[in-house]
Scaffold this active site. Structure first.
Site, PDB file in Angstrom:
ATOM      1  N   ASP A 154       0.833  -1.206   0.000  1.00 61.35           N
ATOM      2  CA  ASP A 154       0.000   0.000   0.000  1.00 61.35           C
ATOM      3  C   ASP A 154       0.867   1.255   0.000  1.00 61.35           C
ATOM      4  O   ASP A 154       0.835   2.061   0.934  1.00 61.35           O
ATOM      5  CB  ASP A 154      -0.939  -0.022   1.209  1.00 61.35           C
ATOM      6  CG  ASP A 154      -1.845  -1.247   1.186  1.00 61.35           C
ATOM      7  OD1 ASP A 154      -3.037  -1.077   0.916  1.00 61.35           O
ATOM      8  OD2 ASP A 154      -1.351  -2.373   1.422  1.00 61.35           O
ATOM      9  N   ASP A 181      -1.560  -2.561  -4.189  1.00 60.95           N
ATOM     10  CA  ASP A 181      -1.859  -1.141  -4.003  1.00 60.95           C
ATOM     11  C   ASP A 181      -0.591  -0.312  -4.196  1.00 60.95           C
ATOM     12  O   ASP A 181       0.044   0.128  -3.240  1.00 60.95           O
ATOM     13  CB  ASP A 181      -2.509  -0.867  -2.654  1.00 60.95           C
ATOM     14  CG  ASP A 181      -3.986  -1.253  -2.636  1.00 60.95           C
ATOM     15  OD1 ASP A 181      -4.496  -1.728  -3.671  1.00 60.95           O
ATOM     16  OD2 ASP A 181      -4.630  -1.077  -1.589  1.00 60.95           O
ATOM     17  N   HIS A 308     -11.384  -3.565   7.238  1.00 60.99           N
ATOM     18  CA  HIS A 308     -11.500  -4.634   6.236  1.00 60.99           C
ATOM     19  C   HIS A 308     -11.855  -5.989   6.830  1.00 60.99           C
ATOM     20  O   HIS A 308     -11.423  -7.029   6.312  1.00 60.99           O
ATOM     21  CB  HIS A 308     -10.197  -4.733   5.431  1.00 60.99           C
ATOM     22  CG  HIS A 308      -9.863  -3.473   4.687  1.00 60.99           C
ATOM     23  ND1 HIS A 308     -10.693  -2.919   3.745  1.00 60.99           N
ATOM     24  CD2 HIS A 308      -8.790  -2.649   4.772  1.00 60.99           C
ATOM     25  CE1 HIS A 308     -10.145  -1.811   3.281  1.00 60.99           C
ATOM     26  NE2 HIS A 308      -8.994  -1.620   3.883  1.00 60.99           N
TER      27      HIS A 308
END
Length: 437
Positions: A154, A181, A308
């Site tokens: 990420d 990501d 999440h």
């Protein structure tokens, strides 16, 4: 044009809300992120002369080969000149050129050239497109232990990203692994270009091995029905070399380590292409040749952060593949997605198991959405360490039996080793040899 820009801005906002859990799942509050780095990088792109290589990055491509990837705004040759001495690029190789369209955006020429065979643990100097272009260099990974992996998820394009990259650049790593990501472009394709500019100093110098995350999907119903268009065009991984039919999942081997890169956002159910591929790939692993076995995926299967929770990419993929992973005696599973750090003990079926993998979430590279700072209370017994801070990980494998995992927190721009553990390869533990899932 203004209408289109406004439309894309709305799409980007909607994606940010959706991907962060704001639609249909429990939302969580993130602290403010650092400034983005888009503007100066866009300015640099505007100064491009058209044929100079930009967004240069390298990746492994089979045994002792390296893929060199770069983009030019205008047409230029698909050739790489290279050698082992500065200024003496005596060898050359040709490759392919591609472009892609996304709504009103048309990419530059995307060049991919595979060079080799190369000598392990050796510095090579190379030029892309023209013999007179800027000279880059990289070091090939070693052919035997020790080997060091830098691992970040990420990543994005913020001040925290920059801090993380600076820390990694000082770590003398051999290969960087990124579990999804990457750019956080979220439909705005020009931001893929700025990301390529941002990571070029590191990505042109050491191989970057990546897999996709949810921010790479970029599918728009009716307007652009194809998923992963930019990701697949810009970040080509050695999927064909590992007998995979998709750039979204593949494997590679280096210096006694077999690494399996999975795709959270493509079919993974039993009977799917990915399921059959990973089953075959794991069955072919020779632990005498590669005593270490690592899996990388975007959405974590184990997670005690409030962020999440309950997503199918985590829950269903775990249900579909955990037995295969456990049966193969995978040593560690690295994931991103959750913007925080967490390390679990060796686990199988939600319980501590000495023959299960160590699960590690490392989705804290520096994205624009900020950190996932809320954890479930009480902390599960199988969760050994967790912290919502930006940072990166280093996995240094010294020999066939022992490796050192260290997580480095970005503490006021200083890299601080905050979590560290010695891991022993399951291939070296006799009690785990004959147990099947």
């Amino acid at each position: 044009m203004l209408i289109m820009k406004g439309f894309l801005a709305v799409l980007s906002f909607a994606a940010a809300v959706y991907y962060s859990g704001g639609f249909g799942s429990a939302a969580y509050k993130r602290p403010p992120p650092r400034e983005t780095l888009f503007r100066p990088l866009l300015d640099a792109l505007e100064d491009d002369d058209g044929t100079s290589p930009q967004q240069v990055h390298i990746s492994l491509s089979g045994e002792n080969n390296m893929r060199i990837s770069w983009i030019t705004s205008d047409s230029s040759p698909d050739v790489v000149y290279y050698g082992t001495s500065p200024g003496a690029n005596t060898r050359s190789a040709n490759g392919t050129i591609d472009r892609y369209d996304y709504l009103t955006y048309v990419s530059g020429e995307i060049h991919n050239v595979i060079i080799g065979p190369l000598t392990p643990d050796t510095v090579y100097y190379y030029r892309c497109g023209w013999i007179s272009s800027t000279e880059f260099n990289f070091k090939t990974p070693p052919s035997q232990f020790p080997i060091k992996f830098a691992i970040i998820g990420d990543l994005g394009q913020t001040g925290w990203t920059n801090s993380t990259l600076q820390h990694i650049s000082k770590s003398n790593y051999d290969i960087l692994v990124l579990p999804g990501d990457l750019s956080y472009a979220d439909f705005i394709q020009r931001l893929w270009d700025t990301f390529g500019r941002l990571v070029q100093p590191l990505a042109s110098n050491r191989p970057w091995m990546v897999t996709q995350g949810n921010h790479e999907i970029e599918e728009i119903p009716i307007l652009h029905s194809e998923s992963f268009t930019s990701y697949n065009a810009r970040w080509v991984m050695p999927y064909k070399e590992s007998n995979s039919s998709s750039n979204l999942y593949y494997s590679f081997e280096v210096a006694g380590v077999h690494v399996v890169m999975l795709g959270s956002y493509t079919d993974f159910e039993p009977g799917s292409d990915q399921y059959r591929w990973v089953q075959a790939d794991l069955n072919m692993v020779d632990r005498r040749k590669t005593p270490w076995l690592i899996v990388v995926v975007h959405a974590p299967w184990y997670n005690s952060n409030e962020a999440h929770q309950g997503e199918s990419e985590s829950v269903d993929m775990k249900k579909a593949l955990e037995d295969l992973i456990y049966g193969a005696r995978v040593d560690a599973v690295f994931a991103g997605h959750v913007h925080a750090y967490e390390r679990f003990v060796r686990v199988y079926k939600d319980k501590a198991d000495a023959c299960g993998p160590v699960y590690i979430t490392i989705g804290d590279g520096g994205n624009r959405e900020g950190l996932a700072s809320k954890y479930m209370d009480p902390q599960p017994k199988i969760s050994a360490f967790r912290e919502a801070s930006f940072g990166h990980g280093q996995f240094e494998i010294f020999n066939a039996t022992h490796g050192l995992w260290t997580w480095h927190r970005n503490d006021d721009d200083i890299s601080v080793a905050s979590d560290q553990i010695w891991l022993k390869s399951l291939a070296s533990i006799s009690a785990c040899h004959d147990i099947t899932a």
